[in-house]
Design an enzyme around this catalytic site. Structure first.
Site, PDB file in Angstrom:
ATOM      1  N   TRP A 152       0.847  -1.189   0.000  1.00  0.00           N
ATOM      2  CA  TRP A 152       0.000   0.000   0.000  1.00  0.00           C
ATOM      3  C   TRP A 152       0.881   1.236   0.000  1.00  0.00           C
ATOM      4  CZ3 TRP A 152      -2.189   2.536   4.878  1.00  0.00           C
ATOM      5  CH2 TRP A 152      -3.124   3.542   4.543  1.00  0.00           C
ATOM      6  N   ASP A 233      -0.612  -6.258   9.146  1.00  0.00           N
ATOM      7  CA  ASP A 233      -1.658  -5.285   8.841  1.00  0.00           C
ATOM      8  C   ASP A 233      -2.894  -6.084   8.433  1.00  0.00           C
ATOM      9  OD1 ASP A 233      -3.249  -3.182   8.107  1.00  0.00           O
ATOM     10  OD2 ASP A 233      -1.936  -2.414   6.529  1.00  0.00           O
ATOM     11  N   LYS A 269     -13.261  -1.178   6.316  1.00  0.00           N
ATOM     12  CA  LYS A 269     -13.784  -1.991   5.228  1.00  0.00           C
ATOM     13  C   LYS A 269     -14.821  -3.000   5.710  1.00  0.00           C
ATOM     14  CE  LYS A 269     -10.756  -0.167   2.306  1.00  0.00           C
ATOM     15  NZ  LYS A 269      -9.887   0.594   3.187  1.00  0.00           N
TER      16      LYS A 269
END
Length: 424
Positions: A152, A233, A269
């Protein structure tokens, strides 16, 4: 006469002061690649336009989606007539307790031993920032963190700003549009002992390529052999496969194998709480006493950073996680979101491969997982898709599968086919 001189002097001084700004030497920064895609999409007036750059779930009609379980939890929170007082530095205790159970599992040994230090954070980014700062200050063995290539885009500046030295290990194989497992193993074996290794727990962003459980077991063994420190993560638990347990496999396997880990969680999310900024950062420790010392240092890091986290979203997430009926409904909803994206992958693959017979091999569309997919499209092809077909994605060919739906997937597939054939 004197007053006129004073007035003239004042004007001269003021004009001189205005001509030299403190910020005159500040350079313009590069535009954010994701926000740039969104801006171009918004400026486009074509009714067929598609935005595949946004990293947020969209329903079958292409609209933002608020989960019913979240709506119900919010009503419960409102009905309790809560105050607006500050939270403790480490956040809402019920939320952090339930977030840890979700991630590690109720049977986790460190959890049973009260040996997990956990703090609420400002979503996943905040969790990563707290973790980076804590490791830079207190991890005694290394200031090097190894990120997968690619990762990311925010990971690199985030860890550099935390005071860590960022390096990379091979992850994505462009030739197969899959995992470069041999390169990954070689780079981790070559990493200095005790370095920090950063891992996406599930739904790797941006590639959508995850290791298999068997590959995760090998990675765990290498990290143990090299005495590396794993930092996970987990921004998509439940959202990747539709199962919160399956998506937590890597985290739970590493803990079961005796690793001490750091973990960043996000509820943006999987609960659709994007703007509420709900997350958690945790570390496994050796004992309750060690946990207390670690938490005291987390407070020292957080206090000057933002003092304490926001309360409303944490109450919603905690209510969902703590109410059995809402939790069951939430699991069904997050599975529904995951299933819709999986269905879009299958339909896109089938259309490209069987209906259009688009040149190339498109199996990676189905084998990748989660919100994002590395399509294998080239920068010239993505440029043509934006300019000629009004389809927007990042130049490296990454798309958000959530941006596809039954109303636009045929048009998208036909446009990709034309771009690959050079007919756009």
């Amino acid at each position: 006469m004197l007053s006129a001189v004073v007035r003239r002097s004042t004007v001269t001084f003021t004009a001189g002061r205005r001509s030299i700004s403190c910020w005159s030497a500040v350079p313009a920064g590069p535009p954010d690649p994701i926000l740039g895609v969104t801006e171009a999409f918004k400026a486009d007036k074509d009714p067929k336009k598609i935005n595949l750059g946004v990293g947020a779930y969209r329903d079958g009609a292409g609209k933002p989606y608020v989960l019913n379980s979240v709506k119900k939890a919010e009503e419960i929170v409102k009905a309790s007539n809560p105050d607006k007082e500050y939270l403790p530095i480490t956040g809402l205790p019920d939320f952090t307790k339930r977030a840890a159970i979700l991630a590690y599992g109720a049977d986790s040994a460190p959890l049973k031993q009260s040996a997990i230090a956990v703090t609420q954070s400002i979503s996943g980014t905040g969790a990563l920032r707290i973790g980076g700062a804590f490791l830079a200050r207190h991890y005694p063995h290394s200031k090097m963190v190894y990120l997968p290539t690619p990762s990311w885009g925010n990971h690199t500046p985030l860890f550099r700003d935390s005071g860590l030295e960022v390096r990379g290990y091979r992850y994505f194989d462009k030739s197969t549009v899959g995992l470069d497992f041999e390169g990954l193993k070689a780079d981790l074996l070559a990493a200095p002992e005790n370095a920090i290794v950063f891992l996406h727990a599930c739904a790797h962003n941006p590639t959508g390529v995850d290791p298999t459980p068997e590959q995760w077991a090998v990675i765990s063994d290498i990290i143990k052999e090299r005495k590396l420190f794993p930092f996970f993560d987990m921004a998509y638990q439940g959202f990747a496969s539709g199962s919160t347990v399956k998506d937590a496999f890597a985290v739970r396997h590493f803990v079961a194998q005796g690793h001490q880990i750091a973990l960043a969680q996000s509820f943006a999310k999987n609960m659709g709480l994007y703007g509420e900024r709900v997350g958690a950062f945790s570390l496994t420790t050796e004992s309750a006493e060690e946990k207390a010392r670690v938490e005291s240092q987390l407070k020292i890091i957080i206090r000057p950073m933002y003092s304490n986290p926001p309360i409303h979203g944490a109450r919603i997430a905690s209510t969902v996680l703590g109410d059995p009926a809402l939790y069951t409904e939430w699991e069904k909803e997050v599975k529904g979101m995951a299933d819709r994206i999986i269905n879009m992958r299958e339909r896109l693959y089938d259309t490209l491969t069987n209906s259009l017979r688009t040149p190339g091999e498109w199996g990676h569309i189905k084998s990748q997982i989660g919100m994002f997919s590395f399509t294998g499209l080239t920068p010239p092809q993505t440029k043509a898709l934006a300019e000629k077909a009004h389809i927007y994605m990042t130049s490296d060919g990454r798309i958000s599968m959530a941006g596809l739906n039954s109303g636009n997937i045929e048009y998208f597939a036909e446009s990709v086919d034309a771009a690959v054939r050079g007919n756009l």
